[in-house]
Scaffold this active site. Structure first.
Site, PDB file in Angstrom:
ATOM      1  N   GLY A 189      -8.612   8.518   3.950  1.00 38.64           N
ATOM      2  CA  GLY A 189      -7.378   7.793   4.226  1.00 38.64           C
ATOM      3  C   GLY A 189      -7.463   6.300   4.041  1.00 38.64           C
ATOM      4  O   GLY A 189      -6.444   5.623   4.079  1.00 38.64           O
ATOM      5  N   CYS A 190      -8.632   5.755   3.829  1.00 38.17           N
ATOM      6  CA  CYS A 190      -8.781   4.313   3.642  1.00 38.17           C
ATOM      7  C   CYS A 190      -8.271   3.933   2.253  1.00 38.17           C
ATOM      8  O   CYS A 190      -8.766   4.432   1.242  1.00 38.17           O
ATOM      9  CB  CYS A 190     -10.237   3.896   3.810  1.00 38.17           C
ATOM     10  SG  CYS A 190     -10.521   2.142   3.509  1.00 38.17           S
ATOM     11  N   THR A 191      -7.276   3.069   2.188  1.00 41.74           N
ATOM     12  CA  THR A 191      -6.719   2.678   0.897  1.00 41.74           C
ATOM     13  C   THR A 191      -7.702   1.857   0.065  1.00 41.74           C
ATOM     14  O   THR A 191      -7.649   1.893  -1.155  1.00 41.74           O
ATOM     15  CB  THR A 191      -5.388   1.925   1.060  1.00 41.74           C
ATOM     16  OG1 THR A 191      -5.591   0.777   1.874  1.00 41.74           O
ATOM     17  CG2 THR A 191      -4.333   2.825   1.672  1.00 41.74           C
TER      18      THR A 191
END
Length: 143
Positions: free
Chosen positions: A11-13
């Site tokens: 989920g880390c952009t």
């Protein structure tokens, strides 16, 4: 092109951008969660051992940002125990190509190691490492 095992915070952009730049350069990725990988001291040290202890830590992790965890004041054993207990503290991404392992995303080093497209290498100078580059807001899950 390289086959890269890419350990990320899901989920880390920031990690999403890094993966895309690697794919744009023609690399193949096997993506794994840094948070759920069954780390052992030996498997984690395979990545971290060449670095100073302070460089093992994700500077954007809430406990590091708040000052609760101060990487510069930790010895190897204490730091390793903390990272094994709380993988969110591990600097990311962790990258592996064959037997070679890297910590973090340093664009010039990545380019020399396995290659990036010239466009990606230029963009990466501004936003290179996970959430540390873009603040915690860049760690929100991608849609």
């Amino acid at each position: 092109m390289a086959h890269i095992v890419f350990f990320e915070k899901p989920g880390c952009t920031g990690n999403a951008r890094q993966k895309q730049w690697l794919r744009d350069a023609g690399h193949q990725l096997s993506v794994r969660s840094l948070l759920t990988e069954p780390w052992t001291a030996a498997s984690l040290l395979d990545f971290l051992d060449p670095l100073p202890v302070a460089d093992w830590f994700n500077r954007a992790a809430p406990r590091v940002k708040s000052g609760e965890v101060q990487p510069e004041s930790l010895g190897r054993a204490e730091a390793l125990a903390l990272l094994l207990a709380e993988p969110l503290l591990i600097r990311r991404p962790l990258l592996q190509v064959g037997a070679e392992r890297r910590v973090g995303f340093d664009p010039p080093a990545i380019d020399r190691w396995i290659g990036l497209t010239p466009d990606a290498a230029a963009r990466l100078r501004e936003t290179s490492e996970g959430c540390a580059a873009g603040g915690m807001a860049s760690c929100r899950p991608t849609e």
